[in-house]
Design an enzyme around this catalytic site. Structure first.
Site, PDB file in Angstrom:
ATOM      1  N   TYR A   6       1.010  -1.411   0.079  1.00 50.41           N
ATOM      2  CA  TYR A   6      -0.085  -0.082  -0.159  1.00 50.41           C
ATOM      3  C   TYR A   6       0.855   1.314   0.068  1.00 50.41           C
ATOM      4  O   TYR A   6       2.032   1.152  -0.072  1.00 50.41           O
ATOM      5  CB  TYR A   6      -0.900  -0.092   1.089  1.00 50.41           C
ATOM      6  CG  TYR A   6      -2.095  -1.311   1.014  1.00 50.41           C
ATOM      7  CD1 TYR A   6      -2.561  -1.543  -0.117  1.00 50.41           C
ATOM      8  CD2 TYR A   6      -2.283  -1.834   2.053  1.00 50.41           C
ATOM      9  CE1 TYR A   6      -3.503  -2.559  -0.362  1.00 50.41           C
ATOM     10  CE2 TYR A   6      -3.103  -3.080   2.054  1.00 50.41           C
ATOM     11  CZ  TYR A   6      -3.674  -3.268   0.824  1.00 50.41           C
ATOM     12  OH  TYR A   6      -4.438  -4.586   0.647  1.00 50.41           O
ATOM     13  N   CYS A  45      -7.992 -23.156  11.667  1.00 46.49           N
ATOM     14  CA  CYS A  45      -8.341 -22.414  10.474  1.00 46.49           C
ATOM     15  C   CYS A  45      -8.247 -23.505   9.194  1.00 46.49           C
ATOM     16  O   CYS A  45      -7.455 -24.557   9.412  1.00 46.49           O
ATOM     17  CB  CYS A  45      -7.479 -21.387  10.147  1.00 46.49           C
ATOM     18  SG  CYS A  45      -7.617 -20.825   8.590  1.00 46.49           S
TER      19      CYS A  45
END
Length: 347
Positions: free
Chosen positions: A165, A325
């Protein structure tokens, strides 16, 4: 006693244990104006009730043009404050600290025009070099968002300098080809994020947590070490180490049992005197205990593990098994919509 359950001081606050909820985006949980359409106070409140010491709210845009995605939370106007105030209350009710990650997506965003540190083409998009005037606006937007976070009752902010970013685009030698005072030398490439840290600290005061999400290997560990020390000098309270633009080139020792991103966190831990958190692929309590037991890190950021099991931290401290997960192929279902996660509603 579990080492996870040992408190740690961050700024002037005591975090009750060593587990951070990593900031994980939940797209499609907000509208195009930055307002939640799914109650985040419930989402984060569950993880606070589950024992997590420090919760980092997912990336929230500092301006509409800074968004990663059109359905991302916003903190660019005062009307956004109440949704963060509800999150603050839900976490503080459980004795958890909570901060919000602030982001400008740069070349990976939805802005018009798309801006970056330098002209670049990404996925067919033409990105333009950010002018000095636009950079001044960006700094003001970061500061304004931080002050809104403070007004909302949050304990601090995390400045997003990783994952390709905008701020990572400035620190990266690969992307930043500027010829002015914000490009070229290492000092120049680090100037913008350090100025943002300085201005947030001056505006928000000393008793406000500033975390920095540091993207590693842009282009080397040596430069990462230098940035980490400069961030510490500027007043950053905690480093949250994650992937950078150059992270594919990291070489990890054969005997290191975790990911290359985790490894870089453990290396930066050796170079500064503020708390450092590592992340990436740490889904089970024994992994976090190993890192803490071997004095490799201060704190462990657990993301997808806590999406699968809001009680992850309590279970880790108690020695109980957690919901592991599923590592959905290709893409985490929470990124599409949290309700698509195989564990959603079964926690």
């Amino acid at each position: 006693m579990s080492l996870i359950n040992k408190s740690i001081k961050v700024n002037k606050f005591m975090v009750k244990n060593r587990i951070i909820m990593a900031p994980l985006l939940c797209f499609n949980w907000a509208d195009e104006d930055g307002f939640e359409i799914y109650d985040r106070s419930v989402h984060y409140g569950k993880r606070a009730r589950g024992g997590t010491g420090l919760i980092i709210i997912e990336a929230s845009a500092i301006s509409k043009d800074a968004r990663i995605n059109e359905t991302e939370l916003g903190l660019w106007k005062d009307e956004h404050i109440p949704q963060f105030n509800r999150i603050a209350k839900s976490c503080h009710n459980e004795d958890s600290l909570v901060i919000v990650q602030l982001v400008h997506a740069g070349m990976n965003g939805t802005g018009t025009p798309v801006l970056s540190s330098s002209p670049v083409k990404v996925k067919g998009k033409e990105c333009f070099e950010m002018s000095l005037e636009e950079m001044q606006k960006t700094k003001k937007d970061f500061v304004s968002a931080a002050l809104r976070a403070k007004k909302a009752g949050l304990d601090g902010v995390e400045i997003h300098g990783a994952h390709g970013y905008l701020l990572n685009q400035f620190t990266s030698k690969e992307i930043n080809q500027r010829t002015d005072m914000y490009g070229g030398t290492l000092e120049n490439r680090l100037r913008l994020p350090l100025e943002i840290v300085d201005e947030i600290r001056a505006a928000a005061g000393d008793a406000f947590i500033i975390s920095y999400r540091l993207g590693v290997n842009d282009p080397s560990l040596q430069e990462d070490n230098y940035l980490a020390r400069k961030l510490e000098d500027a007043g950053v309270d905690i480093l949250n180490v994650s992937a950078g633009i150059g992270s594919n080139n990291i070489i990890v020792p054969d005997d290191f049992p975790f990911s290359k991103i985790t490894y870089m966190g453990t290396e930066l831990y050796k170079k500064v005197n503020i708390p450092v958190a590592c992340v990436f692929g740490i889904r089970e309590p024994n992994q976090a205990e190993y890192l803490l037991k071997h004095n490799m890190i201060d704190m462990v950021a657990v993301g997808r593990g806590q999406l699968a099991d809001p009680e992850w931290t309590n279970k880790a401290i108690q020695g109980d098994a957690v919901n592991v997960c599923c590592q959905c192929p290709r893409l985490c279902m929470y990124i599409i919509d949290g309700r698509n996660c195989p564990w959603y509603g079964k926690e």
